[in-house]
Design a protein around this motif. Structure first.
Motif, mmCIF file in Angstrom:
data_model
loop_
_atom_site.group_PDB
_atom_site.id
_atom_site.type_symbol
_atom_site.label_atom_id
_atom_site.label_comp_id
_atom_site.label_asym_id
_atom_site.label_seq_id
_atom_site.Cartn_x
_atom_site.Cartn_y
_atom_site.Cartn_z
ATOM 1 N N VAL A 5 0.895 -1.223 -0.012
ATOM 2 C CA VAL A 5 0.137 -0.051 0.127
ATOM 3 C C VAL A 5 1.014 1.213 0.035
ATOM 4 C CG1 VAL A 5 -1.816 1.242 0.922
ATOM 5 C CG2 VAL A 5 -1.688 -1.325 1.292
ATOM 6 N N VAL A 7 0.901 4.950 0.607
ATOM 7 C CA VAL A 7 0.201 6.024 1.265
ATOM 8 C C VAL A 7 0.883 7.464 0.814
ATOM 9 C CG1 VAL A 7 -0.829 6.908 3.331
ATOM 10 C CG2 VAL A 7 -0.674 4.622 2.844
ATOM 11 N N PRO A 26 -3.204 10.947 6.000
ATOM 12 C CA PRO A 26 -2.286 9.815 5.468
ATOM 13 C C PRO A 26 -1.416 9.237 6.321
ATOM 14 C CG PRO A 26 -2.310 11.801 4.091
ATOM 15 C CD PRO A 26 -3.018 12.074 5.354
ATOM 16 N N VAL A 29 -3.071 7.050 8.640
ATOM 17 C CA VAL A 29 -3.317 5.631 7.846
ATOM 18 C C VAL A 29 -2.244 4.704 7.820
ATOM 19 C CG1 VAL A 29 -3.990 4.681 5.630
ATOM 20 C CG2 VAL A 29 -5.368 6.433 6.561
ATOM 21 N N TYR A 115 -3.222 4.817 -1.932
ATOM 22 C CA TYR A 115 -4.212 5.926 -1.282
ATOM 23 C C TYR A 115 -3.721 7.209 -1.464
ATOM 24 C CZ TYR A 115 -5.528 8.324 3.050
ATOM 25 O OH TYR A 115 -6.089 9.270 4.017
ATOM 26 N N ARG A 141 -6.873 2.344 -6.528
ATOM 27 C CA ARG A 141 -6.448 3.654 -6.156
ATOM 28 C C ARG A 141 -7.474 4.241 -5.278
ATOM 29 N NH1 ARG A 141 -5.672 6.084 -12.058
ATOM 30 N NH2 ARG A 141 -7.607 4.987 -12.236
ATOM 31 N N LEU A 142 -7.228 4.285 -3.979
ATOM 32 C CA LEU A 142 -8.383 4.552 -2.898
ATOM 33 C C LEU A 142 -8.226 6.291 -2.752
ATOM 34 C CD1 LEU A 142 -9.903 2.967 -0.189
ATOM 35 C CD2 LEU A 142 -9.103 5.201 0.166
ATOM 36 N N ASP A 144 -9.269 9.340 -0.465
ATOM 37 C CA ASP A 144 -9.969 9.744 0.987
ATOM 38 C C ASP A 144 -10.235 11.407 0.733
ATOM 39 O OD1 ASP A 144 -10.631 10.281 3.352
ATOM 40 O OD2 ASP A 144 -8.716 9.810 4.543
ATOM 41 N N LYS A 168 -13.476 7.034 -0.057
ATOM 42 C CA LYS A 168 -13.927 6.924 1.026
ATOM 43 C C LYS A 168 -14.399 8.321 1.693
ATOM 44 C CE LYS A 168 -13.450 7.540 5.937
ATOM 45 N NZ LYS A 168 -12.867 8.569 6.528
ATOM 46 N N ASP A 235 -9.760 7.789 9.845
ATOM 47 C CA ASP A 235 -8.432 7.386 9.359
ATOM 48 C C ASP A 235 -8.012 6.163 9.519
ATOM 49 O OD1 ASP A 235 -8.208 10.064 8.307
ATOM 50 O OD2 ASP A 235 -6.999 10.533 10.025
ATOM 51 N N THR A 238 -10.181 3.659 7.538
ATOM 52 C CA THR A 238 -9.596 3.625 6.251
ATOM 53 C C THR A 238 -8.390 2.497 6.332
ATOM 54 O OG1 THR A 238 -10.391 5.634 5.645
ATOM 55 C CG2 THR A 238 -8.541 4.686 4.326
ATOM 56 N N LEU A 242 -7.875 -0.792 3.925
ATOM 57 C CA LEU A 242 -6.699 -1.005 3.423
ATOM 58 C C LEU A 242 -5.983 -2.382 3.664
ATOM 59 C CD1 LEU A 242 -5.464 2.854 2.808
ATOM 60 C CD2 LEU A 242 -6.483 1.177 1.079
#
Length: 296
Positions: A5, A7, A26, A29, A115, A141-142, A144, A168, A235, A238, A242
């Motif tokens: 992941v 971030v 971020p 997360v 992310y 691709r997520l 926030d 999200k 967060d 999320t 993830l």
């Protein structure tokens, strides 16, 4: 194999009336992912040698997060946020022209999930670096979508949504998107070709929407009898989502665990417990979840 992941975004210091803690969505997360033992790389930028930057680095190390992707800036200070608390919750005063506003080229090598947020795109330099990185990858691709003053415009939201596969948001943010773009959820998701939309509802729980805006998972809120603050609750939700995606865990079970994890965070000061050992039971619960193929 677990997916790495990546971030991307701000690392800063949240200044409460009773002390300072490292924060930034971020960074929250990324630290959670590291503590949950999901493979993570964090891309951000802090001031070179300032006290706030040292607090960020110390916190990263404490949670087991590699600091190799955190850039140093000799001209701009580490980001700061003044947290103003009252009976109705908290209000953030995000100070301008921080090091994370000047994020440079980001290494996307090996990323299996990316992310990114909207707040870190408030400055042209970081916006260009983030969008270049997100466009370069072919993995999920997520987004926030954190609609804070200064980055709460329809244009920035639309440009970010067009880069995302997953989004999200909370209920207030969803209402704003429906007011800006399309009045109905299915049309909103179709307009931006979104695969999944996760809506967090605080005490009311959460919902996951899929194709044609159909709800495919959801859950009620989890009570926190020893409530301290809600900083970082979204967060943490999320991060657990993830982590489950990275480890290929059963999605509805992952979301339910994320919901409980967010409630736990509301019982601590700031976005994460002071002692990372407090996250051990959550890591064990995550890794004990059934694999994604069990959904069939």
């Amino acid at each position: 194999m677990p997916s790495l992941v990546l971030v991307i975004g701000e690392a800063l210091v949240d200044e409460f009336h009773d002390g300072h803690v490292a924060g930034g969505a971020p960074f929250n997360v990324a630290r959670s992912l590291a503590a949950l033992r999901a493979p993570v790389r964090f891309a951000s930028r802090i001031g070179e040698g300032d006290a706030a930057g040292r607090l960020v680095l110390d916190s990263a190390v404490k949670f087991g997060l590699d600091v190799g992707g955190i850039q140093r800036d000799a001209a701009h200070a580490t980001g700061r946020v003044s947290v103003h608390e009252d009976a109705g919750g908290h209000r953030f005063e995000i100070h301008a022209d921080a090091a994370w506003d000047h994020l440079q080229a980001i290494d996307t090598t090996g990323a299996g999930i990316v992310y990114f947020g909207s707040l870190a795109q408030r400055h042209a330099a970081s916006r260009a670096a983030i969008r270049a990185a997100v466009k370069r990858v072919s993995c999920p691709r997520l987004l926030d979508l954190n609609l804070r003053p200064g980055t709460d415009t329809p244009a920035l939201a639309a440009e970010s949504l067009m880069l995302a596969d997953w989004v999200k948001i909370n209920e207030d943010e969803l209402d704003r998107l429906l007011g800006w773009f399309e009045p109905e959820l299915p049309a909103l998701m179709a307009r931006f070709a979104l695969h999944r939309l996760v809506v967090t509802r605080g005490e009311a729980g959460y919902a996951l929407y899929g194709e044609q805006g159909r709800q495919i998972a959801g859950g009620e809120g989890v009570a926190q009898p020893a409530f301290v603050d809600s900083v970082g609750a979204g967060d943490s939700f999320t991060a657990m989502l993830l982590a489950g995606l990275s480890l290929q865990r059963h999605l509805p079970a992952t979301l339910a665990l994320a919901n409980r994890y967010a409630a736990m965070i509301c019982g601590v000061r700031g976005p994460l417990p002071a002692d990372p050992a407090a996250l051990t039971p959550w890591r064990e619960a995550l890794h004990a979840l059934p694999p994604e193929e069990a959904r069939a």
